[in-house]
Design a protein around this motif. Sequence first.
Motif, PDB file in Angstrom:
ATOM      1  N   ARG A  16       0.878  -1.170   0.000  1.00  0.00           N
ATOM      2  CA  ARG A  16       0.000   0.000   0.000  1.00  0.00           C
ATOM      3  C   ARG A  16       0.915   1.219   0.000  1.00  0.00           C
ATOM      4  NH1 ARG A  16      -3.923  -2.144   4.744  1.00  0.00           N
ATOM      5  NH2 ARG A  16      -1.915  -2.219   5.791  1.00  0.00           N
ATOM      6  N   LEU A  17       0.971   1.891  -1.144  1.00  0.00           N
ATOM      7  CA  LEU A  17       1.975   2.902  -1.383  1.00  0.00           C
ATOM      8  C   LEU A  17       1.400   4.036  -2.205  1.00  0.00           C
ATOM      9  CD1 LEU A  17       5.111   3.423  -1.269  1.00  0.00           C
ATOM     10  CD2 LEU A  17       5.257   2.127  -3.385  1.00  0.00           C
ATOM     11  N   ARG A  18       1.789   5.254  -1.868  1.00  0.00           N
ATOM     12  CA  ARG A  18       1.403   6.428  -2.650  1.00  0.00           C
ATOM     13  C   ARG A  18       2.659   7.270  -2.791  1.00  0.00           C
ATOM     14  NH1 ARG A  18      -3.606   9.258  -3.647  1.00  0.00           N
ATOM     15  NH2 ARG A  18      -3.136  11.415  -4.150  1.00  0.00           N
ATOM     16  N   LEU A  19       3.052   7.554  -4.038  1.00  0.00           N
ATOM     17  CA  LEU A  19       4.286   8.286  -4.307  1.00  0.00           C
ATOM     18  C   LEU A  19       4.004   9.596  -5.004  1.00  0.00           C
ATOM     19  CD1 LEU A  19       6.423   5.316  -5.670  1.00  0.00           C
ATOM     20  CD2 LEU A  19       6.377   6.235  -3.348  1.00  0.00           C
ATOM     21  N   ALA A  20       4.807  10.598  -4.675  1.00  0.00           N
ATOM     22  CA  ALA A  20       4.694  11.895  -5.336  1.00  0.00           C
ATOM     23  C   ALA A  20       5.253  11.771  -6.745  1.00  0.00           C
ATOM     24  CB  ALA A  20       5.470  12.948  -4.548  1.00  0.00           C
ATOM     25  N   ALA A  21       4.665  12.503  -7.670  1.00  0.00           N
ATOM     26  CA  ALA A  21       5.148  12.498  -9.053  1.00  0.00           C
ATOM     27  C   ALA A  21       6.550  13.084  -9.092  1.00  0.00           C
ATOM     28  CB  ALA A  21       4.203  13.312  -9.928  1.00  0.00           C
ATOM     29  N   GLN A  22       7.381  12.509  -9.934  1.00  0.00           N
ATOM     30  CA  GLN A  22       8.744  12.989 -10.131  1.00  0.00           C
ATOM     31  C   GLN A  22       8.849  13.554 -11.545  1.00  0.00           C
ATOM     32  OE1 GLN A  22      11.345  12.874  -7.885  1.00  0.00           O
ATOM     33  NE2 GLN A  22       9.908  12.121  -6.361  1.00  0.00           N
ATOM     34  N   PRO A  23       9.678  14.585 -11.745  1.00  0.00           N
ATOM     35  CA  PRO A  23       9.855  15.112 -13.093  1.00  0.00           C
ATOM     36  C   PRO A  23      10.547  14.081 -13.984  1.00  0.00           C
ATOM     37  CG  PRO A  23      11.451  16.082 -11.605  1.00  0.00           C
ATOM     38  CD  PRO A  23      10.515  15.250 -10.765  1.00  0.00           C
ATOM     39  N   GLU A  24      10.385  14.234 -15.296  1.00  0.00           N
ATOM     40  CA  GLU A  24      11.002  13.287 -16.228  1.00  0.00           C
ATOM     41  C   GLU A  24      12.513  13.305 -16.141  1.00  0.00           C
ATOM     42  OE1 GLU A  24       9.692  13.141 -20.268  1.00  0.00           O
ATOM     43  OE2 GLU A  24       7.670  13.735 -19.690  1.00  0.00           O
ATOM     44  N   HIS A  25      13.097  14.464 -15.927  1.00  0.00           N
ATOM     45  CA  HIS A  25      14.544  14.587 -15.863  1.00  0.00           C
ATOM     46  C   HIS A  25      14.952  15.063 -14.479  1.00  0.00           C
ATOM     47  CE1 HIS A  25      14.639  13.988 -20.132  1.00  0.00           C
ATOM     48  NE2 HIS A  25      13.743  14.948 -20.270  1.00  0.00           N
ATOM     49  N   GLY A  26      15.785  14.288 -13.829  1.00  0.00           N
ATOM     50  CA  GLY A  26      16.249  14.679 -12.501  1.00  0.00           C
ATOM     51  C   GLY A  26      15.251  14.337 -11.423  1.00  0.00           C
ATOM     52  N   VAL A 114       2.629   5.075   7.602  1.00  0.00           N
ATOM     53  CA  VAL A 114       1.305   5.105   8.224  1.00  0.00           C
ATOM     54  C   VAL A 114       1.193   3.867   9.108  1.00  0.00           C
ATOM     55  CG1 VAL A 114      -1.178   5.045   7.786  1.00  0.00           C
ATOM     56  CG2 VAL A 114       0.333   6.342   6.258  1.00  0.00           C
ATOM     57  N   SER A 115       0.719   4.037  10.305  1.00  0.00           N
ATOM     58  CA  SER A 115       0.607   2.934  11.255  1.00  0.00           C
ATOM     59  C   SER A 115      -0.223   1.789  10.671  1.00  0.00           C
ATOM     60  CB  SER A 115      -0.052   3.420  12.542  1.00  0.00           C
ATOM     61  OG  SER A 115      -0.351   2.316  13.381  1.00  0.00           O
ATOM     62  N   PRO A 116       0.255   0.555  10.837  1.00  0.00           N
ATOM     63  CA  PRO A 116      -0.525  -0.597  10.373  1.00  0.00           C
ATOM     64  C   PRO A 116      -1.895  -0.686  11.034  1.00  0.00           C
ATOM     65  CG  PRO A 116       1.699  -1.274  10.950  1.00  0.00           C
ATOM     66  CD  PRO A 116       1.541   0.153  11.395  1.00  0.00           C
ATOM     67  N   THR A 117      -2.047  -0.067  12.187  1.00  0.00           N
ATOM     68  CA  THR A 117      -3.329  -0.122  12.893  1.00  0.00           C
ATOM     69  C   THR A 117      -4.303   0.956  12.435  1.00  0.00           C
ATOM     70  OG1 THR A 117      -2.487   1.263  14.691  1.00  0.00           O
ATOM     71  CG2 THR A 117      -2.248  -1.135  14.943  1.00  0.00           C
ATOM     72  N   ALA A 118      -3.874   1.822  11.532  1.00  0.00           N
ATOM     73  CA  ALA A 118      -4.760   2.886  11.038  1.00  0.00           C
ATOM     74  C   ALA A 118      -5.922   2.291  10.257  1.00  0.00           C
ATOM     75  CB  ALA A 118      -3.974   3.846  10.142  1.00  0.00           C
ATOM     76  N   THR A 119      -7.055   2.963  10.350  1.00  0.00           N
ATOM     77  CA  THR A 119      -8.196   2.542   9.542  1.00  0.00           C
ATOM     78  C   THR A 119      -7.942   2.959   8.096  1.00  0.00           C
ATOM     79  OG1 THR A 119      -9.391   4.624   9.793  1.00  0.00           O
ATOM     80  CG2 THR A 119      -9.769   2.911  11.487  1.00  0.00           C
ATOM     81  N   GLU A 120      -8.709   2.409   7.188  1.00  0.00           N
ATOM     82  CA  GLU A 120      -8.556   2.761   5.778  1.00  0.00           C
ATOM     83  C   GLU A 120      -8.768   4.262   5.563  1.00  0.00           C
ATOM     84  OE1 GLU A 120     -10.228   1.012   1.610  1.00  0.00           O
ATOM     85  OE2 GLU A 120     -10.159  -0.329   3.337  1.00  0.00           O
ATOM     86  N   GLU A 121      -9.735   4.822   6.262  1.00  0.00           N
ATOM     87  CA  GLU A 121     -10.020   6.258   6.150  1.00  0.00           C
ATOM     88  C   GLU A 121      -8.840   7.093   6.663  1.00  0.00           C
ATOM     89  OE1 GLU A 121     -12.989   9.408   8.262  1.00  0.00           O
ATOM     90  OE2 GLU A 121     -13.864   7.502   7.645  1.00  0.00           O
ATOM     91  N   GLU A 122      -8.322   6.729   7.825  1.00  0.00           N
ATOM     92  CA  GLU A 122      -7.170   7.459   8.384  1.00  0.00           C
ATOM     93  C   GLU A 122      -5.959   7.343   7.472  1.00  0.00           C
ATOM     94  OE1 GLU A 122      -7.720   6.874  13.197  1.00  0.00           O
ATOM     95  OE2 GLU A 122      -6.931   5.211  12.013  1.00  0.00           O
ATOM     96  N   ALA A 123      -5.686   6.136   7.005  1.00  0.00           N
ATOM     97  CA  ALA A 123      -4.534   5.912   6.143  1.00  0.00           C
ATOM     98  C   ALA A 123      -4.663   6.710   4.848  1.00  0.00           C
ATOM     99  CB  ALA A 123      -4.384   4.428   5.831  1.00  0.00           C
ATOM    100  N   GLY A 124      -5.839   6.716   4.261  1.00  0.00           N
ATOM    101  CA  GLY A 124      -6.056   7.476   3.029  1.00  0.00           C
ATOM    102  C   GLY A 124      -5.804   8.958   3.232  1.00  0.00           C
ATOM    103  N   ARG A 125      -6.292   9.482   4.338  1.00  0.00           N
ATOM    104  CA  ARG A 125      -6.098  10.904   4.643  1.00  0.00           C
ATOM    105  C   ARG A 125      -4.620  11.214   4.844  1.00  0.00           C
ATOM    106  NH1 ARG A 125      -5.825  12.615   9.479  1.00  0.00           N
ATOM    107  NH2 ARG A 125      -7.034  10.926  10.383  1.00  0.00           N
ATOM    108  N   LEU A 126      -3.927  10.382   5.601  1.00  0.00           N
ATOM    109  CA  LEU A 126      -2.502  10.611   5.857  1.00  0.00           C
ATOM    110  C   LEU A 126      -1.669  10.484   4.578  1.00  0.00           C
ATOM    111  CD1 LEU A 126      -2.153   8.690   9.225  1.00  0.00           C
ATOM    112  CD2 LEU A 126      -1.890  11.156   8.881  1.00  0.00           C
ATOM    113  N   MET A 127      -1.993   9.492   3.757  1.00  0.00           N
ATOM    114  CA  MET A 127      -1.241   9.280   2.526  1.00  0.00           C
ATOM    115  C   MET A 127      -1.475  10.424   1.540  1.00  0.00           C
ATOM    116  SD  MET A 127      -1.676   5.168   2.223  1.00  0.00           S
ATOM    117  CE  MET A 127      -0.366   4.782   1.066  1.00  0.00           C
ATOM    118  N   GLU A 128      -2.710  10.876   1.449  1.00  0.00           N
ATOM    119  CA  GLU A 128      -3.010  12.007   0.570  1.00  0.00           C
ATOM    120  C   GLU A 128      -2.317  13.267   1.075  1.00  0.00           C
ATOM    121  OE1 GLU A 128      -6.834  14.655  -0.513  1.00  0.00           O
ATOM    122  OE2 GLU A 128      -7.048  12.507  -0.882  1.00  0.00           O
ATOM    123  N   GLY A 129      -2.316  13.459   2.383  1.00  0.00           N
ATOM    124  CA  GLY A 129      -1.665  14.624   2.960  1.00  0.00           C
ATOM    125  C   GLY A 129      -0.162  14.619   2.741  1.00  0.00           C
TER     126      GLY A 129
END
Length: 142
Positions: A16-26, A114-129
């Motif tokens: 379960r992973l959310r990554l920030a976009a990286q530019p094409e170069h660098g 994100v803590s493994p004990t987080a709910t799906e809602e909490e995890a989604g909010r933290l990952m988006e943030g």
Amino acid sequence: MTLAPPPPLFSPVGVRLRLAAQPEHGRMPRPIDGAWWPRSYDLTAELPWLLGGLPRSWGRIEGVLVDGAEWSPFPGRLFVAGEVVRLRRTTPRHAPPTVCLVTPGRGRWDLLVVSPTATEEEAGRLMEGAVGAVGAVEDGVV
């Protein structure tokens, strides 16, 4: 050194992973490059999933630095997918828990944990943030 079993090729349980976009170069420096929601605090079980879910452009991760006392004891090195990965723990500090992934010659990536004990809602909010709603390249279960 501990051998980590490879994650199954086809499994409903992925990283379960959310990554920030990286530019094409660098690479753009930023304090947090993404967020990871492990299923447990067993780094030897979770790390193969995380490393397998990362973009190939990040290169081979040779070192992993985790902070926080929550992680189960782990060895100094782990054999993952035919490669040795060095593992270290830092002293907990007054900041959100992170994992730092190091690729010599290419840089480092810092992921909010994100803590493994987080709910799906909490995890989604933290990952988006952590990376924002716009510009995420990986979102959800990989």
